[in-house]
Scaffold this motif. Sequence first.
Motif, short mmCIF file in Angstrom:
data_model
loop_
_atom_site.label_atom_id
_atom_site.label_comp_id
_atom_site.label_asym_id
_atom_site.label_seq_id
_atom_site.Cartn_x
_atom_site.Cartn_y
_atom_site.Cartn_z
N MET A 140 27.68 4.07 -21.61
CA MET A 140 27.31 4.52 -23.32
C MET A 140 27.09 5.79 -23.04
O MET A 140 26.86 6.54 -23.76
N MET A 141 26.24 5.99 -22.40
CA MET A 141 24.81 6.87 -22.67
C MET A 141 25.12 8.10 -21.52
O MET A 141 25.55 9.16 -22.12
N VAL A 142 26.17 7.97 -20.53
CA VAL A 142 26.91 8.84 -19.78
C VAL A 142 27.72 9.47 -21.04
O VAL A 142 27.79 10.51 -21.69
N ALA A 143 27.74 9.63 -21.88
CA ALA A 143 29.25 9.26 -22.61
C ALA A 143 28.69 10.09 -24.10
O ALA A 143 28.88 11.44 -24.78
N GLN A 144 27.60 9.98 -23.98
CA GLN A 144 26.98 10.24 -25.34
C GLN A 144 25.77 11.68 -25.19
O GLN A 144 24.99 12.45 -25.52
N GLY A 145 25.70 11.83 -23.86
CA GLY A 145 25.49 12.95 -23.09
C GLY A 145 23.31 12.30 -23.01
O GLY A 145 22.91 13.68 -23.13
N HIS A 146 23.03 11.84 -23.14
CA HIS A 146 21.88 11.16 -22.87
C HIS A 146 21.60 9.94 -22.93
O HIS A 146 22.18 9.40 -23.07
N GLY A 147 19.73 9.70 -22.51
CA GLY A 147 19.51 8.20 -22.93
C GLY A 147 18.13 8.16 -21.97
O GLY A 147 17.54 8.59 -20.46
N LYS A 148 17.91 6.58 -21.41
CA LYS A 148 16.62 6.28 -20.98
C LYS A 148 16.67 5.32 -20.63
O LYS A 148 16.95 4.27 -21.14
N ILE A 149 16.36 4.77 -19.41
CA ILE A 149 16.36 3.70 -18.40
C ILE A 149 14.82 3.27 -18.08
O ILE A 149 14.30 3.93 -16.82
N VAL A 150 14.23 2.46 -18.20
CA VAL A 150 12.95 1.76 -18.08
C VAL A 150 13.55 0.37 -17.17
O VAL A 150 13.55 -0.35 -17.73
N ASN A 151 12.91 0.00 -15.53
CA ASN A 151 13.11 -1.46 -15.08
C ASN A 151 11.73 -1.47 -14.45
O ASN A 151 11.06 -0.72 -14.21
N ILE A 152 11.74 -2.81 -15.96
CA ILE A 152 9.67 -3.05 -15.42
C ILE A 152 9.76 -3.61 -13.77
O ILE A 152 10.58 -4.13 -13.22
N SER A 153 9.27 -3.22 -12.86
CA SER A 153 8.28 -4.15 -11.69
C SER A 153 7.02 -4.67 -10.96
O SER A 153 6.37 -4.40 -12.41
N MET A 154 6.67 -4.20 -10.59
CA MET A 154 5.11 -5.18 -10.18
C MET A 154 4.67 -4.13 -8.91
O MET A 154 5.44 -3.75 -8.26
N ASN A 155 2.89 -5.20 -8.03
CA ASN A 155 2.74 -4.49 -7.90
C ASN A 155 3.42 -4.21 -5.73
O ASN A 155 3.89 -5.46 -5.70
N HIS A 156 3.37 -3.67 -5.57
CA HIS A 156 4.21 -3.49 -4.01
C HIS A 156 3.04 -4.56 -2.90
O HIS A 156 3.81 -5.51 -2.32
N GLU A 157 1.80 -4.85 -3.84
CA GLU A 157 1.19 -6.09 -2.95
C GLU A 157 2.05 -7.29 -2.85
O GLU A 157 1.88 -8.24 -2.10
N THR A 158 2.54 -7.69 -4.10
CA THR A 158 3.58 -8.49 -4.33
C THR A 158 4.88 -9.02 -3.18
O THR A 158 5.74 -9.49 -3.46
N MET A 159 5.40 -7.38 -3.22
CA MET A 159 6.35 -7.06 -2.01
C MET A 159 5.85 -7.41 -1.07
O MET A 159 6.96 -7.89 0.35
N ARG A 160 4.83 -7.95 -0.52
CA ARG A 160 4.56 -7.80 0.98
C ARG A 160 3.49 -9.25 1.22
O ARG A 160 3.22 -9.56 2.96
N ARG A 161 3.26 -10.44 0.38
CA ARG A 161 2.28 -11.46 -0.03
C ARG A 161 2.57 -12.49 0.69
O ARG A 161 4.14 -13.04 0.22
N GLN A 162 2.02 -13.25 1.04
CA GLN A 162 2.82 -13.98 1.79
C GLN A 162 2.86 -15.43 0.87
O GLN A 162 2.72 -15.84 -0.31
N GLY A 163 3.93 -16.33 0.95
CA GLY A 163 4.98 -17.12 0.31
C GLY A 163 5.66 -16.20 -0.80
O GLY A 163 6.14 -17.39 -2.13
N PHE A 164 5.76 -14.94 -1.13
CA PHE A 164 6.61 -14.60 -2.64
C PHE A 164 7.98 -14.51 -2.01
O PHE A 164 8.27 -13.26 -2.77
#
Length: 260
Positions: A140-164
Amino acid sequence: MSTDLLTGTKALITGGSSGLGFAMAQALADAGATVLITARSPATLTEAQARLGHTAGRVHTLPMDVRDEHSIAQAVQWVQDYWGGLDLLVNNAGIGMRTVNPEFMTAPQPFYKVSAAGFRDLLDTNLTGYFLVAKAFAPMMVAQGHGKIVNISMNHETMRRQGFIPYGPSRAGAESLSLIMAEDLRKHTIDVNMLLPGGATATGMIPEEQRAALPSHFSLLSPSVMARPIVFLASEASNGITGQRIVATEFDAWLTQQQA
């Protein structure tokens, strides 16, 4: 914040009935945007709209399961029928570590004790869900020629933390997905960025009984920390900014650097 800054902007937020999603919906509506919030539960959507106060008239609700392609297709059809297009998609729907280990903050468990079903369920929502929703709305965005996508993430520490596991891998995967999406969509003038709060937030991801057991110096960020960054990313001021990883608690410094 100007109440007409985003007049005419149409935004969809997944997982918008609570937490970060609700805070972002409020901020966008306050700035004049028309917002569609989605969530799996119709009841939580009704409750969310009741909490919106004076901005409720600019916020619509629609039940949607980000793991279900048919459910997503119905949301795409709703946007097409009622709005005719979409300016901003915020991929926010997610589930946390409490779904695989309710005591993850005080008694982390090693990855080999995580059930395969729990691993798949979290990845299906937090990573595959981002992919499926973006895949559905990108044409839909490609067809209209514009758009914005925001993907919510978390801290890099969360990606390395024990038990996560599996939460950490789900967010690491979403960041790689975002960077590749940004490159795939760059030629179509569609901006894709990541936004993260900059710390643990008071969103219910940490059970109340677990919070009580944490050290006294441990504090949670308010979900409202996402307000200014998401309004900026929805605005024309962010046009052409893509492939960025923006930390909400460091937003002012990041914006100054961008403007230098």
